[in-house]
Scaffold this active site. Structure first.
Site, PDB file in Angstrom:
ATOM      1  N   GLU A 105     -29.905  23.903  27.250  1.00  0.00           N
ATOM      2  CA  GLU A 105     -30.705  24.925  26.556  1.00  0.00           C
ATOM      3  C   GLU A 105     -30.015  26.290  26.634  1.00  0.00           C
ATOM      4  OE1 GLU A 105     -34.346  23.812  28.684  1.00  0.00           O
ATOM      5  OE2 GLU A 105     -35.315  23.519  26.741  1.00  0.00           O
ATOM      6  N   GLU A 125     -35.651  15.929  30.389  1.00  0.00           N
ATOM      7  CA  GLU A 125     -36.941  16.334  30.954  1.00  0.00           C
ATOM      8  C   GLU A 125     -38.000  15.245  30.883  1.00  0.00           C
ATOM      9  OE1 GLU A 125     -34.938  18.136  29.145  1.00  0.00           O
ATOM     10  OE2 GLU A 125     -34.796  20.143  30.027  1.00  0.00           O
TER      11      GLU A 125
END
Ligand code: NAD
Length: 702
Positions: A105, A125
């Protein structure tokens, strides 16, 4: 300092530096922001390169900060990425080896990305019950297209950088470097080249659409639903990526954030995060530091080519470690080898194993009938009959022939590893390696530490476990070690439930609805009811005070050993695994109940589940207190990886903690009042009682 700052001519280089994988902990985030500010305010600097020291660009969130306030303290990852969005000078991510989760990210927040080949790229995640929470669901579809990005986000799987770079139209990587070695120089050169480009390209400004629109997302939702029944995060990955295609970027970010925070507080996410940490913690032994030297394991010998020996051998062959199997007779060797071949050939047949790899693995395997041929092995694993006399003969022989320093391991399920070590003059080299059946498939390995087992033997076996891709958990010596000692109580409860009014299928259904992969009776039929029968014959002679239900013995007396005899607790169609309730068995149970003078009562699913699960929990509390398991989370790892305990409930100990230990004890008190149960067993283990008195949980008790 956990990010370094350096200026090379007109390019600043910020190097994330938080070993082992540059987790984005608070100190690293602070140092990163500091570096970025320096670079922006230095008029000499025209562009910035962000890279990672050591073996990763960044593995994402710092697991040491999991659950602590530091994890969200400012500057959090979103603020870092916002700072990149607003940076007036170009920032180039130079990615090598690993860019995962928050690490990816962060890279997506940079204006450009230069990657080395061989880099693992993922948003994992979902594996801890979350969706990416710092823009991953909004930015990845903009650079890889909706479908590729959604597949990555829903699976959490890592994809090699060169594969992503080869996708037509991808905008994830602007440049592929020639190698990891040249990456930084190439990234600096690229930064120089783009230093004057304005406006700066930002991933957030790219369009995001799927040509099929709603129809695609409906299809994706259906796919995900089937795969992830107990895990809400997967479906929310789809929602969040859909939001990327329908909402303005900032609104999409808010949507993602809300979903991320809500998921964080679900029991499923808590369970997965607990297991993530627990699995890593299980590999650490308090008094065996990582610096403990370990012995070199280049050759393995296995004694016994039965059910376990063959499966154990496959683990080592798969890891490229040569194996020699020893048996008493040639026909036993031939049988064992044929099974092993059949297993591999089934994998080849299904396209899961290439035939040349199969040949390569088989070339590492040899067999013998003579102990002289295994004397030079570095590790020998005994998997012969579960009889102490047989183990004694084998270990005495091993003591005579094995070279000094060889590790002598036993795969015993129930016998005393200290006694086995006592058959040798080198008890420091003896250890239990308790594999689970099928040994080539099951992840769990209980490493049984005898009183004399040397620390370097423990260190070696833990590292061997990693090589053969097992999850190792250390257990002290006791009857059944961690897992089987607990399952004994669970089986006793299952038997009592039959005596009091349940059918096998009712018990199985209730616990399977709770999430167990298989109920106790279907499990018994699969594993062979005769195995438990043999164990009970020994165990309950040694412990005559321990009451248990005789139904399982009666079943075996009927010759119903399970699937292998075509009949067990259930009936089976010939050669099938289709467990069908059996009238014969139900009649046997009814008769036995009448013999005991018990009138059947209706038992709720809730009672079934609680009696089965809390019997595990109470025994586990004894195990923890006695130091057989070092920590509560080790017990959870054993049950999740070896016994089919539902992952989304985090293991028996986390489940009990979340249920509330006070409530657990209340239920146990109720069970103790049942005249057909074992009141003595339901006395709370001292550790459980102490946790309740002190308001502690198993996972934080000191
Ligand atoms: P098995 O009966 O399938 O195989 C045992 C093999 O050992 C046979 O092939 C036999 O010929 C050989 N053997 C016996 N005595 C020998 C000797 N003196 N020298 C060389 N070979 C000898 O048994 P198994 O199920 O593979 O179990 C082996 C061990 O693994 C036992 O200690 C058992 O408790 C343990 N274990 C079994 C399971 C399971 O589910 N089957 C799971 C975990 C651990």
């Amino acid at each position: 300092m956990s990010a370094d700052y350096q200026v090379q001519g007109d390019v600043a280089v910020i190097t994330l530096n938080n070993p082992p994988v540059n987790g984005l902990g608070l100190a690293t985030r602070l140092a990163f922001v500091d570096g970025l500010q320096k670079a922006m305010s230095d008029s000499q600097v025209k562009a910035v390169v962000v890279t990672g020291a050591g073996k990763a660009f960044s593995g994402g969130a710092d697991i040491k900060e999991f659950g602590s306030p530091k994890a969200t303290q400012e500057p959090n990852l979103l603020s870092l990425i916002a700072a990149l969005d607003n940076a007036p000078k170009p920032v180039v991510a130079a990615i090598h080896s690993v860019a995962m989760g928050g690490g990816l990210e962060l890279a997506l927040g940079c204006h450009y990305r230069v990657a080395a080949p061989g880099c693992s790229v993922a948003l994992p995640e979902v594996k801890i019950g979350l969706i990416p929470g710092a823009g991953g669901t909004q930015r990845l579809p903009r650079v890889l297209g909706v479908e590729v990005a959604l597949n990555m986000i829903v699976s959490g799987e890592a994809i090699p950088s060169e594969k992503l770079a080869s996708l037509p139209g991808q905008k994830l990587f602007d440049v592929m470097a020639a190698s990891a070695q040249s990456l930084l120089d190439e990234a600096i050169a690229f930064a120089r080249k783009v230093s004057d480009v304005r406006p700066l390209p930002r991933v957030r400004d790219l369009p995001c659409k799927h040509p099929l629109g709603d129809a695609y997302f409906q299809f994706a939702r259906n796919m995900v639903k089937g795969m992830s029944k107990n895990f809400p995060a997967s479906a929310q990955c789809v929602d969040a990526v859909e939001a990327a295609t329908k909402k303005k970027f900032d609104e999409g970010m808010v949507f993602e954030r809300e979903r991320f925070i809500n998921l964080m507080f679900t029991p499923e996410c808590r369970a997965l995060r607990h297991l993530f940490v627990a699995q890593r913690a299980a590999s650490k032994i308090a008094d065996v530091p990582d610096t403990t030297p370990s012995r070199n394991i280049a050759q393995v010998a296995i004694i016994g080519a039965g059910t376990m020996g063959g499966g154990i051998a496959m683990n080592f062959l798969n890891a490229g470690i040569p194996v020699k199997i020893l048996e008493m007779k040639q026909d036993a060797l031939d049988r064992g080898l044929a099974t092993l071949r059949k297993n591999y050939e089934a994998q080849v047949g299904k396209g899961k194993l290439k035939s040349d790899v199969y040949q390569q693995r088989m070339s590492l395997l040899s067999t013998t009938l003579s102990y002289d041929d295994i004397a030079q092995a570095d590790l020998v694993i005994e998997a012969v009959f579960e009889e102490i006399g047989v183990k004694e003969a084998v270990f005495k022989k091993l003591d005579q022939v094995m070279k000094p320093g060889a590790i002598l391991a036993s795969n015993t399920s129930t016998l005393d590893v200290n006694q086995i070590a006592g058959f040798t003059n080198r008890p420091q080299d003896v250890v239990g390696m308790h594999f689970f059946s099928p040994a080539n498939v099951m992840k769990l390995l209980e490493v049984v530490r005898g009183v004399h087992t040397a620390k370097d033997v423990m260190a070696t076996v833990m590292s061997v476990a990693k090589k053969i891709k097992k999850t190792a958990v250390v257990s002290g010596v006791c009857d059944g070690f961690i897992g089987n000692r607990m399952i004994e109580q669970y089986s006793r409860q299952a038997g009592f439930l039959l005596e009091e009014g349940c059918t096998p299928s009712q018990v199985d259904r209730a616990i399977e609805k709770f999430g167990f992969a298989m109920g106790p009776f279907r499990m018994g039929d699969l594993a062979g009811n005769d195995i438990g029968w043999a164990i009970r014959k020994r165990r309950y002679v040694e412990k005559p005070h321990l009451r248990y239900s005789k139904t399982a013995d009666l079943l075996c007396e009927m010759g119903r050993y399970g699937q292998k005899t075509g009949a067990g607790w259930y009936d089976y169609h010939a050669g099938k695994r289709d467990a069908m309730p059996s009238k014969l068995v139900e009649d046997m149970i009814v008769k036995h109940r009448a013999d005991l003078g018990i009138s059947a009562r209706k038992i709720s699913d809730e009672e079934i589940v609680q009696r089965l699960v809390f019997s595990l929990v109470n025994e586990a509390a004894h195990i923890l207190e006695e130091g057989i398991a070092a920590k509560a989370s080790d017990i959870d790892v054993v049950y999740i990886t070896g016994y089919g305990f539902p992952i989304h409930r985090g293991g028996p100990m986390l489940y009990a903690d979340q249920f509330g230990l006070f409530n657990v004890v209340q239920a146990m008190n109720r069970f103790a009042r049942n005249p057909h149960d074992d009141a003595q067993f339901w006395q709370p283990a001292p550790l459980l009682a102490r946790c309740v008195a002190e308001g502690q949980t198993f996972n934080n008790v000191k």
